[in-house]
Motif scaffolding. Structure first.
Motif, PDB file in Angstrom:
ATOM      1  N   LEU A   1     -20.600  -2.594  -0.199  1.00 44.99           N
ATOM      2  CA  LEU A   1     -21.165  -3.607   1.140  1.00 44.99           C
ATOM      3  C   LEU A   1     -22.701  -4.029   0.305  1.00 44.99           C
TER       4      LEU A   1
ATOM      5  N   THR B   1     -14.671   2.916   6.227  1.00 43.82           N
ATOM      6  CA  THR B   1     -14.518   2.006   4.997  1.00 43.82           C
ATOM      7  C   THR B   1     -13.021   1.003   5.270  1.00 43.82           C
TER       8      THR B   1
ATOM      9  N   ASP C   1      -9.823  -0.236   7.489  1.00 46.11           N
ATOM     10  CA  ASP C   1      -9.545  -1.366   8.906  1.00 46.11           C
ATOM     11  C   ASP C   1      -8.198  -1.162   9.399  1.00 46.11           C
TER      12      ASP C   1
ATOM     13  N   ASP D   1     -24.678  -4.576   8.244  1.00 48.45           N
ATOM     14  CA  ASP D   1     -25.730  -4.559   9.911  1.00 48.45           C
ATOM     15  C   ASP D   1     -26.160  -3.038   9.427  1.00 48.45           C
ATOM     16  N   ASP D   2     -25.229  -2.099   9.154  1.00 47.71           N
ATOM     17  CA  ASP D   2     -25.426  -1.533   9.984  1.00 47.71           C
ATOM     18  C   ASP D   2     -26.815  -0.289   8.640  1.00 47.71           C
TER      19      ASP D   2
ATOM     20  N   SER E   1     -20.274  -1.901   8.313  1.00 49.26           N
ATOM     21  CA  SER E   1     -20.924  -2.983   7.350  1.00 49.26           C
ATOM     22  C   SER E   1     -22.706  -2.803   7.609  1.00 49.26           C
TER      23      SER E   1
END
Length: 157
Positions: free
Chosen positions: A99, A42, A44, A77-78, A75
């Motif tokens: 998210l 989570t 970066d 998209d996951d 993300s």
């Protein structure tokens, strides 16, 4: 195909250890064509880096590969790719829920796989240095998760 994603803070200690351990167990049980495993963080700070040297050391000790594993961010998209999203602690679960689409997604918490354990979160060895303790928890929890996947998903296929 059943897809599993482990999530921790930096994706260099706990979640890649869980990814490597579950991949190893999946391969041992000849389920590689049916189950895929990934991990993400989570935060970066470590994107593109290898797992932490403590994680690599404990995996080497147990003969478990971490080849081609690099830290990445979780993300939205996951949510479309993974049936099982397994968070190592509550804080990371909160961040995943922030998210897009995360508030509608069911998450698992790793220590829920081990209800007999007193700990309710997987300790972060980046801060504690106790990679052995984390490996023992992850090894036991991955056995439970794999059994659950076999009963919930693979028998339905």
């Amino acid at each position: 195909m059943v897809n599993v994603l482990f999530v921790c803070l930096g994706n260099i200690c706990r979640s890649p250890m869980a990814e490597a351990v579950l991949r190893h167990k999946v391969a041992q049980q000849q389920l590689s064509g049916q189950i895929t495993v990934d991990s993400a963080g989570t935060g970066d700070w470590h994107i593109g880096k290898l797992p932490h040297e403590g994680t690599r050391r404990i995996l080497d000790l147990h003969g478990i590969s971490y080849l081609d594993m690099m830290a990445r961010l979780v993300s939205g998209d996951d949510f479309d790719k993974f049936q099982y999203i397994v968070c190592m602690d509550q804080s990371n679960g909160v961040n995943v829920r922030k998210l897009p689409g995360g508030d509608k997604r069911e998450l698992m918490y790793f220590m829920d796989l081990l209800p007999e354990e007193e700990l309710r979160e997987v300790p972060d060895p980046y801060f504690t240095g106790n990679f052995e303790q984390v490996y023992d928890l992850i090894n036991a929890g991955c056995d439970v998760l794999l059994d659950r996947i076999r009963s919930e998903k693979l028998q339905q296929a």
